[in-house]
Motif scaffolding. Structure first.
Motif, PDB file in Angstrom:
ATOM      1  N   GLN A   1     -10.517  -0.616   8.945  1.00 31.56           N
ATOM      2  CA  GLN A   1     -10.918  -1.856   8.292  1.00 31.56           C
ATOM      3  C   GLN A   1     -11.597  -1.566   6.938  1.00 31.56           C
ATOM      4  O   GLN A   1     -12.059  -0.457   6.680  1.00 31.56           O
ATOM      5  CB  GLN A   1     -11.874  -2.644   9.186  1.00 31.56           C
ATOM      6  CG  GLN A   1     -11.317  -2.971  10.560  1.00 31.56           C
ATOM      7  CD  GLN A   1     -10.096  -3.863  10.489  1.00 31.56           C
ATOM      8  OE1 GLN A   1     -10.089  -4.864   9.769  1.00 31.56           O
ATOM      9  NE2 GLN A   1      -9.054  -3.507  11.233  1.00 31.56           N
ATOM     10  N   LYS A   2     -11.640  -2.608   6.112  1.00 29.86           N
ATOM     11  CA  LYS A   2     -12.277  -2.497   4.806  1.00 29.86           C
ATOM     12  C   LYS A   2     -13.793  -2.634   4.954  1.00 29.86           C
ATOM     13  O   LYS A   2     -14.273  -3.616   5.526  1.00 29.86           O
ATOM     14  CB  LYS A   2     -11.760  -3.586   3.870  1.00 29.86           C
ATOM     15  CG  LYS A   2     -10.266  -3.530   3.589  1.00 29.86           C
ATOM     16  CD  LYS A   2      -9.931  -2.379   2.663  1.00 29.86           C
ATOM     17  CE  LYS A   2      -8.480  -2.455   2.222  1.00 29.86           C
ATOM     18  NZ  LYS A   2      -8.128  -1.349   1.284  1.00 29.86           N
TER      19      LYS A   2
ATOM     20  N   LEU B   1     -13.790   7.764   4.393  1.00 32.92           N
ATOM     21  CA  LEU B   1     -13.426   6.545   3.662  1.00 32.92           C
ATOM     22  C   LEU B   1     -12.318   6.851   2.648  1.00 32.92           C
ATOM     23  O   LEU B   1     -12.441   7.788   1.859  1.00 32.92           O
ATOM     24  CB  LEU B   1     -14.619   5.981   2.911  1.00 32.92           C
ATOM     25  CG  LEU B   1     -15.539   4.970   3.601  1.00 32.92           C
ATOM     26  CD1 LEU B   1     -16.691   4.622   2.678  1.00 32.92           C
ATOM     27  CD2 LEU B   1     -14.784   3.719   3.982  1.00 32.92           C
ATOM     28  N   GLN B   2     -11.251   6.071   2.728  1.00 32.70           N
ATOM     29  CA  GLN B   2     -10.273   6.061   1.647  1.00 32.70           C
ATOM     30  C   GLN B   2     -10.752   5.003   0.650  1.00 32.70           C
ATOM     31  O   GLN B   2     -10.606   3.811   0.857  1.00 32.70           O
ATOM     32  CB  GLN B   2      -8.887   5.720   2.184  1.00 32.70           C
ATOM     33  CG  GLN B   2      -8.297   6.783   3.106  1.00 32.70           C
ATOM     34  CD  GLN B   2      -8.026   8.089   2.378  1.00 32.70           C
ATOM     35  OE1 GLN B   2      -7.592   8.077   1.209  1.00 32.70           O
ATOM     36  NE2 GLN B   2      -8.284   9.205   3.046  1.00 32.70           N
TER      37      GLN B   2
ATOM     38  N   ASP C   1     -11.536   2.491  -2.377  1.00 34.87           N
ATOM     39  CA  ASP C   1     -10.881   1.610  -3.325  1.00 34.87           C
ATOM     40  C   ASP C   1     -11.690   1.513  -4.608  1.00 34.87           C
ATOM     41  O   ASP C   1     -11.130   1.483  -5.701  1.00 34.87           O
ATOM     42  CB  ASP C   1     -10.705   0.213  -2.718  1.00 34.87           C
ATOM     43  CG  ASP C   1      -9.833   0.211  -1.468  1.00 34.87           C
ATOM     44  OD1 ASP C   1      -8.839   0.962  -1.449  1.00 34.87           O
ATOM     45  OD2 ASP C   1     -10.171  -0.526  -0.528  1.00 34.87           O
TER      46      ASP C   1
ATOM     47  N   TYR D   1     -14.556  -7.164   2.310  1.00 33.27           N
ATOM     48  CA  TYR D   1     -15.174  -5.938   2.819  1.00 33.27           C
ATOM     49  C   TYR D   1     -16.398  -6.296   3.665  1.00 33.27           C
ATOM     50  O   TYR D   1     -17.096  -7.268   3.381  1.00 33.27           O
ATOM     51  CB  TYR D   1     -15.600  -5.020   1.674  1.00 33.27           C
ATOM     52  CG  TYR D   1     -14.436  -4.448   0.888  1.00 33.27           C
ATOM     53  CD1 TYR D   1     -13.935  -3.185   1.165  1.00 33.27           C
ATOM     54  CD2 TYR D   1     -13.841  -5.190  -0.129  1.00 33.27           C
ATOM     55  CE1 TYR D   1     -12.870  -2.665   0.440  1.00 33.27           C
ATOM     56  CE2 TYR D   1     -12.765  -4.687  -0.850  1.00 33.27           C
ATOM     57  CZ  TYR D   1     -12.295  -3.420  -0.560  1.00 33.27           C
ATOM     58  OH  TYR D   1     -11.222  -2.912  -1.267  1.00 33.27           O
TER      59      TYR D   1
ATOM     60  N   HIS E   1     -16.545   1.037  -1.721  1.00 35.39           N
ATOM     61  CA  HIS E   1     -15.692   0.118  -0.974  1.00 35.39           C
ATOM     62  C   HIS E   1     -14.438   0.889  -0.571  1.00 35.39           C
ATOM     63  O   HIS E   1     -13.857   1.593  -1.402  1.00 35.39           O
ATOM     64  CB  HIS E   1     -15.272  -1.080  -1.833  1.00 35.39           C
ATOM     65  CG  HIS E   1     -16.385  -2.002  -2.207  1.00 35.39           C
ATOM     66  ND1 HIS E   1     -17.285  -1.710  -3.215  1.00 35.39           N
ATOM     67  CD2 HIS E   1     -16.740  -3.220  -1.720  1.00 35.39           C
ATOM     68  CE1 HIS E   1     -18.146  -2.719  -3.329  1.00 35.39           C
ATOM     69  NE2 HIS E   1     -17.836  -3.646  -2.441  1.00 35.39           N
ATOM     70  N   GLY E   2     -14.022   0.751   0.669  1.00 34.78           N
ATOM     71  CA  GLY E   2     -12.815   1.452   1.086  1.00 34.78           C
ATOM     72  C   GLY E   2     -12.478   1.205   2.542  1.00 34.78           C
ATOM     73  O   GLY E   2     -13.114   0.395   3.220  1.00 34.78           O
ATOM     74  N   THR E   3     -11.472   1.938   3.008  1.00 30.74           N
ATOM     75  CA  THR E   3     -11.006   1.815   4.389  1.00 30.74           C
ATOM     76  C   THR E   3     -11.659   2.900   5.239  1.00 30.74           C
ATOM     77  O   THR E   3     -11.543   4.088   4.934  1.00 30.74           O
ATOM     78  CB  THR E   3      -9.479   1.954   4.464  1.00 30.74           C
ATOM     79  OG1 THR E   3      -8.877   0.955   3.632  1.00 30.74           O
ATOM     80  CG2 THR E   3      -8.990   1.772   5.896  1.00 30.74           C
TER      81      THR E   3
END
Length: 235
Positions: free
Chosen positions: A146-147, A229-230, A232, A115, A208-210
């Motif tokens: 992107q992450k 943000l998707q 995680d 990330y 944290h995510g995409t």
């Protein structure tokens, strides 16, 4: 010398030893600043920059302790406060080294592998972007899909446990103000994986995510956010 003279001198020495001596103001300042320096540990949990902003407190405490030592040395028997200054300097030294070290460790380890760290400051277009008509900085636009990792505050939701929430830059102006007054670069819509929930709190959220970027929404507001943000992980 007679026994009477010895007793008289001894009594005079005792009176001199226990007579009142004013407390040096610098000693009080050193202790107070040393105690306030412990805030570095609190700030260090959330932000390295906040921790560094508090670093002058222990430095001032050490300076005041040094001033106290000099004052007591240059004016023997006139002032007290050496022990207070010593305690203040000890607290300051521990907080300066330990507090900044702790916040640096948190900063270095809070981003998971794979990330990239971003911040709300990086989401804001600078003057060059504005002149070029770019609502989203170029380097941020390239991160779409992107992450990434970002920290912020949860805007108070309708429920204590939520699957979706608005992450905002701060918990004073954004969270409790009119959402229409919050700039698009100061908010990120966060969606957790299905069946995962986040508990509301006033503290910092680490997400944290995409990242998804939709710059066209700046010109055509639809109620959706430019940044989303998707997630995680939400901590």
């Amino acid at each position: 010398m007679s026994a009477t003279d010895v007793l008289s001198r001894s009594s005079a020495d005792e009176i001199s030893e226990f007579q009142y001596r004013p407390l040096a103001a610098t000693a009080i300042a050193a202790l107070t600043l040393g105690i306030l320096s412990t805030l570095i540990f609190v700030a260090g949990r959330d932000s390295l920059s906040d921790s560094m902003m508090l670093a002058p407190l222990p430095l001032l405490a050490l300076f005041m302790a040094w001033r106290t030592r000099n004052q007591l040395r240059d004016n023997p028997g006139q002032y007290s406060g050496g022990r207070l200054a010593a305690v203040g300097s000890l607290l300051a030294a521990v907080c300066l080294v330990g507090g900044v070290g702790y916040s640096s460790l948190v900063y270095a380890t809070e981003v998971r592998d794979g990330y990239q760290r971003i911040s709300f400051l990086s989401l804001r277009p600078d003057q060059a972007d504005e002149r070029a008509g770019r609502p989203v900085p170029t380097d941020v636009a390239t991160l779409s899909g992107q992450k990434v990792f970002i920290k912020g505050y949860m805007r108070p939701p309708d429920y204590d446990r939520v699957n979706k929430f608005l992450l905002v830059r701060d918990n004073q102006q954004c969270c409790y103000g009119d959402i229409s007054q919050v700039k698009y670069y100061d908010q990120v819509w966060v969606e957790l994986p299905e069946k995962q929930l986040a508990n509301y709190s006033t503290g910092v959220f680490r997400v944290h995510g995409t990242l998804q970027v939709a710059p066209e929404l700046v010109a055509r507001p639809t109620g959706k956010t430019v940044y989303s943000l998707q997630a995680d992980f939400v901590e």
